[in-house]
Design a protein around this motif. Sequence first.
Motif, PDB file in Angstrom:
ATOM      1  N   UNK A 270      68.396  57.558 -13.017  1.00 36.18           N
ATOM      2  CA  UNK A 270      67.161  58.097 -12.474  1.00 36.18           C
ATOM      3  C   UNK A 270      66.485  57.570 -11.418  1.00 36.18           C
ATOM      4  N   UNK A 271      66.333  58.053 -10.262  1.00 37.23           N
ATOM      5  CA  UNK A 271      65.604  57.399  -9.056  1.00 37.23           C
ATOM      6  C   UNK A 271      64.780  58.478  -8.266  1.00 37.23           C
ATOM      7  N   UNK A 272      64.270  57.902  -7.252  1.00 40.52           N
ATOM      8  CA  UNK A 272      63.554  58.920  -6.347  1.00 40.52           C
ATOM      9  C   UNK A 272      64.106  58.784  -4.896  1.00 40.52           C
ATOM     10  N   UNK A 273      64.098  59.902  -4.168  1.00 36.02           N
ATOM     11  CA  UNK A 273      64.447  59.893  -2.792  1.00 36.02           C
ATOM     12  C   UNK A 273      63.542  60.886  -2.047  1.00 36.02           C
ATOM     13  N   UNK A 274      63.710  60.554  -0.715  1.00 32.35           N
ATOM     14  CA  UNK A 274      62.877  61.542   0.392  1.00 32.35           C
ATOM     15  C   UNK A 274      63.782  62.555   0.353  1.00 32.35           C
ATOM     16  N   UNK A 275      62.710  63.837   0.836  1.00 31.39           N
ATOM     17  CA  UNK A 275      63.485  64.761   1.219  1.00 31.39           C
ATOM     18  C   UNK A 275      62.321  65.680   2.080  1.00 31.39           C
ATOM     19  N   UNK A 276      62.829  66.499   2.956  1.00 30.08           N
ATOM     20  CA  UNK A 276      62.040  67.107   3.874  1.00 30.08           C
ATOM     21  C   UNK A 276      61.400  68.541   3.350  1.00 30.08           C
ATOM     22  N   UNK A 277      60.366  68.846   3.546  1.00 28.55           N
ATOM     23  CA  UNK A 277      59.775  69.950   3.444  1.00 28.55           C
ATOM     24  C   UNK A 277      59.610  70.626   4.761  1.00 28.55           C
ATOM     25  N   UNK A 278      60.132  71.829   4.882  1.00 26.06           N
ATOM     26  CA  UNK A 278      59.956  72.679   6.343  1.00 26.06           C
ATOM     27  C   UNK A 278      58.692  73.579   6.235  1.00 26.06           C
ATOM     28  N   UNK A 279      57.703  73.055   7.003  1.00 29.30           N
ATOM     29  CA  UNK A 279      56.445  73.761   7.017  1.00 29.30           C
ATOM     30  C   UNK A 279      56.257  74.613   8.064  1.00 29.30           C
TER      31      UNK A 279
ATOM     32  N   UNK B  43      58.532  69.815   9.873  1.00 30.31           N
ATOM     33  CA  UNK B  43      59.163  69.126   8.887  1.00 30.31           C
ATOM     34  C   UNK B  43      58.261  68.186   8.409  1.00 30.31           C
ATOM     35  N   UNK B  44      58.131  67.787   6.977  1.00 32.69           N
ATOM     36  CA  UNK B  44      57.172  66.908   6.341  1.00 32.69           C
ATOM     37  C   UNK B  44      58.148  66.129   5.391  1.00 32.69           C
ATOM     38  N   UNK B  45      58.150  64.863   5.410  1.00 32.80           N
ATOM     39  CA  UNK B  45      58.574  64.041   4.326  1.00 32.80           C
ATOM     40  C   UNK B  45      57.988  64.007   3.138  1.00 32.80           C
ATOM     41  N   UNK B  46      58.540  64.059   2.102  1.00 33.88           N
ATOM     42  CA  UNK B  46      57.910  64.000   0.683  1.00 33.88           C
ATOM     43  C   UNK B  46      59.007  63.146  -0.127  1.00 33.88           C
ATOM     44  N   UNK B  47      58.732  62.944  -1.439  1.00 37.56           N
ATOM     45  CA  UNK B  47      59.571  62.355  -2.653  1.00 37.56           C
ATOM     46  C   UNK B  47      60.031  63.296  -3.444  1.00 37.56           C
ATOM     47  N   UNK B  48      60.925  63.249  -4.072  1.00 40.84           N
ATOM     48  CA  UNK B  48      61.468  63.917  -5.198  1.00 40.84           C
ATOM     49  C   UNK B  48      62.154  63.043  -6.264  1.00 40.84           C
ATOM     50  N   UNK B  49      61.899  63.351  -7.574  1.00 40.75           N
ATOM     51  CA  UNK B  49      62.716  62.752  -8.608  1.00 40.75           C
ATOM     52  C   UNK B  49      64.103  63.282  -8.781  1.00 40.75           C
ATOM     53  N   UNK B  50      65.188  62.469  -8.986  1.00 41.47           N
ATOM     54  CA  UNK B  50      66.455  62.905  -9.521  1.00 41.47           C
ATOM     55  C   UNK B  50      66.816  62.298 -10.878  1.00 41.47           C
ATOM     56  N   UNK B  51      67.378  63.041 -11.892  1.00 38.99           N
ATOM     57  CA  UNK B  51      67.835  62.531 -13.011  1.00 38.99           C
ATOM     58  C   UNK B  51      69.392  63.038 -13.137  1.00 38.99           C
TER      59      UNK B  51
END
Length: 181
Positions: free
Chosen positions: A147-156, A160-168
Motif C-alpha cells: 500500500x503506497x501513494x504515488x504521483x500521477x497527472x490529471x490532464x486538464x 497537466x496537473x500533478x496529483x496523488x493516488x493511492x495504490x493497494x
Amino acid sequence: MIKVLDVGCGDKTECRTIFPNAKITTLDINPNVKADIVADITQPLKTKKRFDTVFMSHVIEHIPRLSVVPALRNVAQVLNKQGKMYVITPSLEWAARQIVTDEDLHVSVLASIFGSQDDQWQFHQCGFTIMLLRQAVRMAGMQDMEAYQSSYTINMESGPIKAQQNIVVGWKVSEDEKTES
C-alpha cells in the motif's frame, strides 16, 4: 506470459504501459470503449477466463460506496490462486491537504474528489484514503501485499496537473492460507 485483466480500461494505454509483455484482456462498462468484455463489475462476471493479475486504475471511486467490496469480490473471482489485484484511486489525503493549504485551489483537486463529470461514466461516488482502500481490499477476501501513494497527472484543459493516488496490491490466497485481519 502473464494474463492481465484491465478493468475500466478506458483508452487502454495505462495497463499496456505497466505490463508491456502481458496478454491483456480489457473490461469496461462503457460499450463505446470497445473493450473485450463489456460488463458491470457490481454484478458477477460471466467470463470463464482466469487471470494472473487484475489492474483497476481509477475505477472503484465510480461505484456506489456500498457496492465497492462486492465489486472487488466479483473481480477477485477471475483471479488465479495467488493472483494479484492492483487497485488505484485518487488520494483523499492529498485532496484534503490541497483544500486546507492551497489558497488558489485548482479545479483538478475537485476533479480528483468528484470526477471530471465530462460524461455519465466520469462521476465519483465514493473516495478513499490509503487505509480505507486497504480495508476494502481485505473485506473483499484479499491480503494486502503493498500500500503506497504515488504521483500521477490529471490532464486538464489548462494543461497537466500533478496529483496523488493511492495504490493497494491485493493477493488472492486460498481460504486455508488466508490470515485473519
